[in-house]
Structure formats: C-alpha cells, structure tokens
Design an enzyme around this catalytic site. Sequence first.
Site, PDB file in Angstrom:
ATOM      1  N   CYS A 153       0.942  -1.135  -0.190  1.00 20.30           N
ATOM      2  CA  CYS A 153       0.005   0.026   0.052  1.00 20.30           C
ATOM      3  C   CYS A 153       0.833   1.238  -0.092  1.00 20.30           C
ATOM      4  CB  CYS A 153      -1.039  -0.156   1.009  1.00 20.30           C
ATOM      5  SG  CYS A 153      -2.407   1.188   1.015  1.00 20.30           S
TER       6      CYS A 153
ATOM      7  N   GLU B  77      -1.287  -9.168   4.177  1.00 17.56           N
ATOM      8  CA  GLU B  77      -1.525  -9.713   5.555  1.00 17.56           C
ATOM      9  C   GLU B  77      -2.897  -9.730   6.181  1.00 17.56           C
ATOM     10  OE1 GLU B  77      -0.648  -6.621   4.511  1.00 17.56           O
ATOM     11  OE2 GLU B  77      -0.887  -5.237   6.304  1.00 17.56           O
TER      12      GLU B  77
ATOM     13  N   HIS C 108      -3.817  -5.366   0.832  1.00 18.18           N
ATOM     14  CA  HIS C 108      -2.561  -5.666   2.136  1.00 18.18           C
ATOM     15  C   HIS C 108      -2.911  -7.295   2.109  1.00 18.18           C
ATOM     16  CE1 HIS C 108      -2.381  -1.893   4.551  1.00 18.18           C
ATOM     17  NE2 HIS C 108      -3.188  -1.397   3.479  1.00 18.18           N
TER      18      HIS C 108
END
Lengths: 267, 201
Positions: free
Chosen positions: B79, B182, B180
């Site tokens: 990002c 994660e 993202h």
Amino acid sequence: MTLTKRIIPCLDVKNGRVVKGLNFESIKDAGDPVELATKYSNEGADELVFLDITASDEQRATIKDLVRKVASVIDIPFTVGGGVKSLDDARNILLNGADKVGINTGAIKNPKVITELMELFGRQCVVIAIDAKKNYDVKENVTVFYENGKKFWFEVFIYGGKEGTGLDAVIWSKKAEQMGAGEILLTSIDKDGTKDGYDITLTKAIVDTLSIPVIASGGCGKPDDMVEIFEKSNVDAALAASIFHYETHGVIGVKTFLKDKKIPVRL
Amino acid sequence: MVNVAIFDYGAGNIFSLKNSLERVGATVDVITDFDKPNEYSGILLPGVGNFDPAMNSIRDFSKTQFLDYVGNTPVLGICLGMEMFFEKSQEGQEKGLGVINGEVIILPNSMKVPHMGWNDLEIKKPGKILEGVDDGSWVYFVHSYRVKPTSDDIITAESNYGIKVPAVVEHENFFGTQFHPEKSSTVGKIMIKNFLDVCKR
C-alpha cells in the site's frame, strides 16, 4: 467484478466475554472472543468488529491483551472500539494489532481527536461510530424525516446509548467525515437487538450524505435483512452479531444467500 | 529459516504484518533506521501511515541511504510502502524513493474514497508474487491513492473499482501490492509466502 459488500460479525465484549444485549440493555453471554474470532475469520467473514462495552476503566486495561490475542489468530481486517477517548487510547489499540479504531463518545466530546488520528495513522484507521435514535420532538436545524404520518429526526446518543446529545446524526456524520473519518459505523438504537431489519431510512440518509464507506448496524435477524439494506441503500457493509453467534446462520450460509440474491460478496 | 526486516515508520499496526510473516516461517526484526549492516534476506515497507512522514522517517533518521542499504535485497512494499517506490505522490510534498518511474495520484472523487474492502484481482501477466494465485482472487484494499507508472509493463495485476487500480507491481528486486496481503486471508498468505521464497533465492 468490483468491490464486494462486506459482511462483518461484531463481537461486543464485556469483561473478556462476548455478550449480546437487546436495545443496548439486558445482556447475555455469547462465547469466547478468541474462539469466535477464529471461527468467523476461517468461515470467510470480511472483517471483524470488536466493541469493548466493559463499564469501568480498570477492567478495560485487559482489552489490550485480548486485542493482541485476537489479532494473532485472524488474517482479515480488525476494528476495535469502545472507551476510546484519546490519541493514546487509539495508539494502544492500533499498536496491539487492530487495523482501525472505532470512536464514539470520545469523538463527540473532543472532535479534534478525529483529525489528530487521521494525521498520525491515516484516514483508513479512523472509524467513527454513531449510535442514532429517532426523536419525534422535531426542533430547528435538524434533518427531518416522515414515516407513517409522523415527523422525526435522528439524534446521536453516547455512553452506549444512554445519553442523548441533541446532535443531528446526519450533520454529525458529515462533520466527522470532514474532520478525517475514514468510515462510519452506524447503529440504530431503535433497531438494535430487535431482529427486525436494519433502519433503512437512517442508513440511506447517512450513506447519501457521505463519500466515505458506511457500515449498517442494528436489527439484523436474518440474511434477508442484509439483502434488504444492500438493495435499498448504497451502504458498503452490514454488521451483525446474534445471527452469527447463536449459529442461526453461519457466515458462509449468509454469504451464499446474498450471492443467490445477486448481492456481490466474496465467496 | 528466512530472516526479514519490517521498517517501522512509527505509524500504526505492523503487528499483523509481522504475525503473517511469522506464520509462514520467517523470523522478523522491526527496524527504524538503516545504520546497522543489512543482514536480512528481505525488507518490508508496511502499509500504514502518511506519505510525507513515512518518507521522512526513511530518509532523515539514518546515515545510510535506504537504497544503498537495500542493494539487491528483495523489498515488498504494501500500500503506502509500494507508493513510496514512485517518484512523487499527490498525498505529500516529499520526493518518493524513485525506484519506479511514475507518480501516485488520488482516486477520483466520483468514487467512494477510501477504496475499502475486498476486490478481485485481474492478473495481467505472471509474476513472482502471484505464483499459485488464481485470476479473480479476492484481496483486501484500503487506500485513497493509486499508482500511475510511466510504463504499464511493471503491472502484473490490477483491480476494477470502476476505474482500473494497479494492484501488484514488480520491478527488479522491488515488489509492491496496493492491497494488504497480511489482511487478505488465505490468498494473502500465498503471496507472503511467495515473497519469502524470493528472499530465500
């Protein structure tokens, strides 16, 4: 394809346990937060919201550990709110593994905290939670609605729905957006716990006023309620608690139902 | 065991990223400057914060320049981390790292901004981060800016949010995702693992 509608299980946490109340009162136990978070994450929840409704500040200190535990078992976005008053409270939550921090009473009491948070952590971290309730005592400078021949406006309540502020929810949401909110978590106090469907008038009014995403909350009792709010408003996400906690419908069941009804969901 | 470092701008949740790396077997250090020798197999620029403060923290607090520190080490920018690879951003005044030609521009105000939620990936070409990732996979975005590379060649996947949003870029040892990984459930985990595989080579 495009962006999907988000389905968000909410965990109201009191003294370390998930609870569910009716109209913000009469609370019953609904399970262990870490277990439920793991389950929802694995089943395909799009996000989790975790609201600490612990009454006292001393008991609230334990929330940090719980946030950390939950954050280590899930791999989806995670919002934590409840009792956030200051920049320090918010930082504590974010550094312990939350992606976004929800602020309600704290933002009403000190709106500057919205801007401070936005500048430090970015707009996407800042969720302003608004609890709104119909007020039939119409006064000046409020957004007036008509239903069943009656006029009303939506008043913002704080302290977990206990105290009216006299503020108009539509006006407050716009101010919150201008000050740096990245998202609004909008709860209808009238509908919360009723399992009677979301407040469409309220949700539509706020969504149409703002250009940031809005999460509808309060009143979801069945998957059809989610279909209704997505069809009748341009809301981005629907939050629910009891339909997931008591296994009435699993996350997958709800999302499959929505997909069959042509609502774009991640499945 | 692969040992990687997350650079911390001091602006929020890097816990999830650290956690997601550890879950697939990496050991992770969090660093705040580049003054010790680089002993890592990979470096991550996380995705939370604002452009100018993050660039300042990369540029101003170390005697060693970031790019000298990195050398050939694989870098994953997530990002904001990916946005910093570019020359400049409409989010701030500071210069970016400039490892990829192009700029970062704000999403049009005809859309809801931030672009927040799960969007599907359209895979444009094979890439190291995308190995084993199916076309149409869902990933989690939350951003208000998008990258505009001078050359589209570096874009390996994009997402359709009414407008096309470059979602994955790869350029030499620099890898970037606008979303993202994660926070993107099992699909994100594959990509994190792919990055660690690149680091091991």
